[in-house]
Design an enzyme around this catalytic site. Structure first.
Site, PDB file in Angstrom:
ATOM      1  N   GLU A   1       0.815  -1.194   0.000  1.00  0.00           N
ATOM      2  CA  GLU A   1       0.000   0.000   0.000  1.00  0.00           C
ATOM      3  C   GLU A   1       0.854   1.251   0.000  1.00  0.00           C
ATOM      4  O   GLU A   1       1.973   1.264   0.511  1.00  0.00           O
ATOM      5  CB  GLU A   1      -0.940  -0.003   1.194  1.00  0.00           C
ATOM      6  CG  GLU A   1      -2.070  -0.982   0.956  1.00  0.00           C
ATOM      7  CD  GLU A   1      -3.205  -0.807   1.915  1.00  0.00           C
ATOM      8  OE1 GLU A   1      -4.310  -1.242   1.593  1.00  0.00           O
ATOM      9  OE2 GLU A   1      -2.991  -0.240   2.992  1.00  0.00           O
TER      10      GLU A   1
ATOM     11  N   CYS B   1       3.458   8.659   0.540  1.00  0.00           N
ATOM     12  CA  CYS B   1       4.217   7.760   1.418  1.00  0.00           C
ATOM     13  C   CYS B   1       4.322   6.408   0.735  1.00  0.00           C
ATOM     14  O   CYS B   1       3.309   5.771   0.455  1.00  0.00           O
ATOM     15  CB  CYS B   1       3.499   7.633   2.768  1.00  0.00           C
ATOM     16  SG  CYS B   1       4.308   6.475   3.872  1.00  0.00           S
TER      17      CYS B   1
ATOM     18  N   CYS C   1       8.746  -6.391   6.580  1.00  0.00           N
ATOM     19  CA  CYS C   1       9.946  -5.741   7.107  1.00  0.00           C
ATOM     20  C   CYS C   1      10.635  -6.712   8.050  1.00  0.00           C
ATOM     21  O   CYS C   1       9.982  -7.466   8.769  1.00  0.00           O
ATOM     22  CB  CYS C   1       9.566  -4.468   7.864  1.00  0.00           C
ATOM     23  SG  CYS C   1      10.984  -3.514   8.452  1.00  0.00           S
TER      24      CYS C   1
ATOM     25  N   CYS D   1      10.290  -3.999  14.919  1.00  0.00           N
ATOM     26  CA  CYS D   1      10.134  -3.034  16.013  1.00  0.00           C
ATOM     27  C   CYS D   1       8.861  -3.385  16.798  1.00  0.00           C
ATOM     28  O   CYS D   1       7.841  -3.758  16.216  1.00  0.00           O
ATOM     29  CB  CYS D   1      10.071  -1.611  15.458  1.00  0.00           C
ATOM     30  SG  CYS D   1      11.608  -1.145  14.619  1.00  0.00           S
TER      31      CYS D   1
ATOM     32  N   CYS E   1       5.298  -1.889  15.918  1.00  0.00           N
ATOM     33  CA  CYS E   1       4.923  -1.733  14.508  1.00  0.00           C
ATOM     34  C   CYS E   1       4.328  -3.024  13.960  1.00  0.00           C
ATOM     35  O   CYS E   1       4.939  -4.084  14.066  1.00  0.00           O
ATOM     36  CB  CYS E   1       6.153  -1.336  13.693  1.00  0.00           C
ATOM     37  SG  CYS E   1       5.812  -1.146  11.937  1.00  0.00           S
TER      38      CYS E   1
ATOM     39  N   GLU F   1      12.149  -1.290   5.495  1.00  0.00           N
ATOM     40  CA  GLU F   1      13.303  -0.502   5.920  1.00  0.00           C
ATOM     41  C   GLU F   1      14.118  -0.190   4.656  1.00  0.00           C
ATOM     42  O   GLU F   1      14.771  -1.076   4.096  1.00  0.00           O
ATOM     43  CB  GLU F   1      14.111  -1.326   6.945  1.00  0.00           C
ATOM     44  CG  GLU F   1      15.507  -0.828   7.236  1.00  0.00           C
ATOM     45  CD  GLU F   1      15.588   0.655   7.618  1.00  0.00           C
ATOM     46  OE1 GLU F   1      14.803   1.131   8.453  1.00  0.00           O
ATOM     47  OE2 GLU F   1      16.455   1.351   7.033  1.00  0.00           O
TER      48      GLU F   1
ATOM     49  N   CYS G   1       0.590   5.679  10.680  1.00  0.00           N
ATOM     50  CA  CYS G   1       1.877   5.044  10.983  1.00  0.00           C
ATOM     51  C   CYS G   1       1.695   3.756  11.755  1.00  0.00           C
ATOM     52  O   CYS G   1       1.030   3.734  12.783  1.00  0.00           O
ATOM     53  CB  CYS G   1       2.717   5.920  11.898  1.00  0.00           C
ATOM     54  SG  CYS G   1       3.290   7.393  11.178  1.00  0.00           S
TER      55      CYS G   1
HETATM   56  N1  SAH Z   1      11.694   1.371   8.529  1.00  0.00           N
HETATM   57  C1  SAH Z   1      11.728   2.790   8.493  1.00  0.00           C
HETATM   58  C2  SAH Z   1      10.514   3.462   7.871  1.00  0.00           C
HETATM   59  C3  SAH Z   1       9.151   2.905   8.144  1.00  0.00           C
HETATM   60  S1  SAH Z   1       8.034   3.453   9.330  1.00  0.00           S
HETATM   61  C4  SAH Z   1      11.919   3.315   9.899  1.00  0.00           C
HETATM   62  O1  SAH Z   1      11.867   2.550  10.842  1.00  0.00           O
HETATM   63  O2  SAH Z   1      12.180   4.500  10.040  1.00  0.00           O
HETATM   64  C5  SAH Z   1       7.959   5.154   9.521  1.00  0.00           C
HETATM   65  C6  SAH Z   1       7.814   5.557  10.983  1.00  0.00           C
HETATM   66  O3  SAH Z   1       6.587   5.064  11.581  1.00  0.00           O
HETATM   67  C7  SAH Z   1       8.957   5.021  11.826  1.00  0.00           C
HETATM   68  O4  SAH Z   1       9.477   6.043  12.613  1.00  0.00           O
HETATM   69  C8  SAH Z   1       8.253   3.984  12.671  1.00  0.00           C
HETATM   70  O5  SAH Z   1       8.943   3.727  13.848  1.00  0.00           O
HETATM   71  C9  SAH Z   1       6.891   4.608  12.889  1.00  0.00           C
HETATM   72  N2  SAH Z   1       5.884   3.672  13.402  1.00  0.00           N
HETATM   73  C10 SAH Z   1       5.848   2.337  13.269  1.00  0.00           C
HETATM   74  N3  SAH Z   1       4.789   1.819  13.934  1.00  0.00           N
HETATM   75  C11 SAH Z   1       4.149   2.846  14.516  1.00  0.00           C
HETATM   76  C12 SAH Z   1       2.981   2.956  15.324  1.00  0.00           C
HETATM   77  N4  SAH Z   1       2.258   1.888  15.664  1.00  0.00           N
HETATM   78  N5  SAH Z   1       2.602   4.181  15.726  1.00  0.00           N
HETATM   79  C13 SAH Z   1       3.300   5.268  15.363  1.00  0.00           C
HETATM   80  N6  SAH Z   1       4.407   5.222  14.603  1.00  0.00           N
HETATM   81  C14 SAH Z   1       4.841   4.028  14.180  1.00  0.00           C
END
Ligand code: SAH
Length: 362
Positions: A95, A108, A115, A119, A122, A165, A338
């Protein structure tokens, strides 16, 4: 020479296309014309490229194809954010999200299906990595969104903040940046592109030597190794101090700063002490801090802090002369915010999958 399989125009940056054309007996500058058609005008059908002779069009059409992700579904949030479900050639789905007025128009886009970074907050991380996207698939999201939104030729920003990532898919991401910034194509300024990374240091150091430099966002999320290690598994390899050192060395352009993203999790990283530690850590770094209140989701074992906790945290950073913003959550009603990315039943080479995506506006 025997006829080889057609080459995919979507996967070639302009020098590679010029090379391919030359090796097939055409003139190199035809690459400039084809780039303008495909990226600037949104014409993928070689037969319609009227500044090429009829004969040349016939040959190019036989020698090249153009793969474009299929737009399967689009959904619009009450706040104007729009989410696009795209199907790739092998049936995987991804998406992309359009975020209007932040204050610019922002696309975006994803760099991977799934991924590997896992984390803790996420949802994409739950999927694991299914595969890397190709450069053509990364840029393809931009082509599809630009057409769907009638925005060919319009100004927009790109954030590599969808699934995946970007630095874990280094070569294809860099190739995508070359295509997006090519003067004969979308001709995007690298300043309109933001790459967000969890901090893969060797790749970050490699990027520091690239000719095309997008804006950089680092997903920091916590000021100490103990806290960050519990949220971002990669921190065990590349810790907080190392990341900050690498950021200090990073060859930033004039007036540009590194964005530090900080997902706010109630009772985990949102105390006044955390804010003070963060301020201390970032002293001397050309930085801005983007606080992202957690987008909660079922199965994510964290909560979003109360609004006044977030403002107090932001105020402490501001008192330490840091630039700080709180990311407004967009598109939550359509699960486009996010970390709301879920891809259900996604397997290699199968169709009929469902995906919901995460994004962030810078
Ligand atoms: N892998 C990259 C880019 C993807 S996500 C990175 O980690 O930067 C973009 C942003 O969304 C990142 O800062 C990530 O930590 C954040 N993110 C992921 N899950 C989230 C959530 N549940 N709530 C808010 N932000 C989140």
């Amino acid at each position: 020479m025997t006829a080889s399989r057609p080459l995919d125009l979507a996967e070639l940056d302009r020098p590679a296309l010029a090379e391919a054309l030359e090796s097939r007996g055409h003139q190199r500058f035809r690459a400039d014309q084809i780039f303008q058609w495909v990226y600037r005008r949104g014409v993928g059908d070689v037969a319609a490229m009227t500044d090429l002779s009829r004969e040349l069009r016939a040959r190019v059409a036989a020698e090249f194809t153009l793969t474009t992700p299929a737009l399967v579904h689009r959904e619009k949030s009450i706040d104007g954010t729009e989410k696009f479900l795209l199907r790739l050639a092998d049936g995987c789905t991804i998406e992309s999200v359009f975020i209007p007025d932040t204050p610019s128009m922002t696309f975006c886009v994803s760099t991977q299906v799934g991924c590997a970074m896992a984390c803790a907050f996420c949802l994409t991380g739950r999927m694991g990595l299914i595969r890397n996207l190709t450069a053509g698939e990364i840029v393809g999201q931009v082509r599809v969104l630009a057409d769907a939104l009638s925005m060919r030729g319009a100004r927009f920003n790109i954030v590599l903040m969808g699934m995946g990532e970007p630095l874990h898919n280094y070569d294809e991401t860099m190739k995508a940046l070359r295509i997006l910034t090519d003067g004969h194509g979308f001709a995007m300024s690298p300043r309109r592109i933001t790459l967000s990374t969890v901090g893969l240091l060797p790749a970050l150091e490699r990027m520091a030597r690239e000719p095309i430099m997008p804006n950089l966002a680092i997903s920091l999320h916590a000021p100490t190794d103990a806290q960050r290690g519990a949220l971002v598994p990669l921190n065990k390899k590349y810790g907080v101090a190392e990341i900050i050192e690498a950021c200090k060395r990073f060859p930033l352009k004039k007036r540009s700063r590194i964005t530090f993203e900080y997902v706010m999790l109630a009772g985990v990283n949102d105390s006044p002490q955390d804010a003070q530690r963060l301020a201390k850590l970032l002293a001397g770094v050309r930085s801005k801090v983007n606080l992202i209140p957690l987008n909660a989701a079922p199965g994510i074992p964290f909560e979003r802090p109360a609004d006044d906790t977030i403002s107090r945290f932001a105020q402490i950073l501001a008192d330490h002369h840091l630039t700080v913003s709180v990311r407004k959550s967009r598109g939550r009603d359509i699960r486009a915010a996010c970390g709301q990315l879920i891809v259900e039943g996604q397997k290699r080479s199968t169709g009929q999958q469902l995906a919901t995506l995460a994004f962030g506006s810078p």
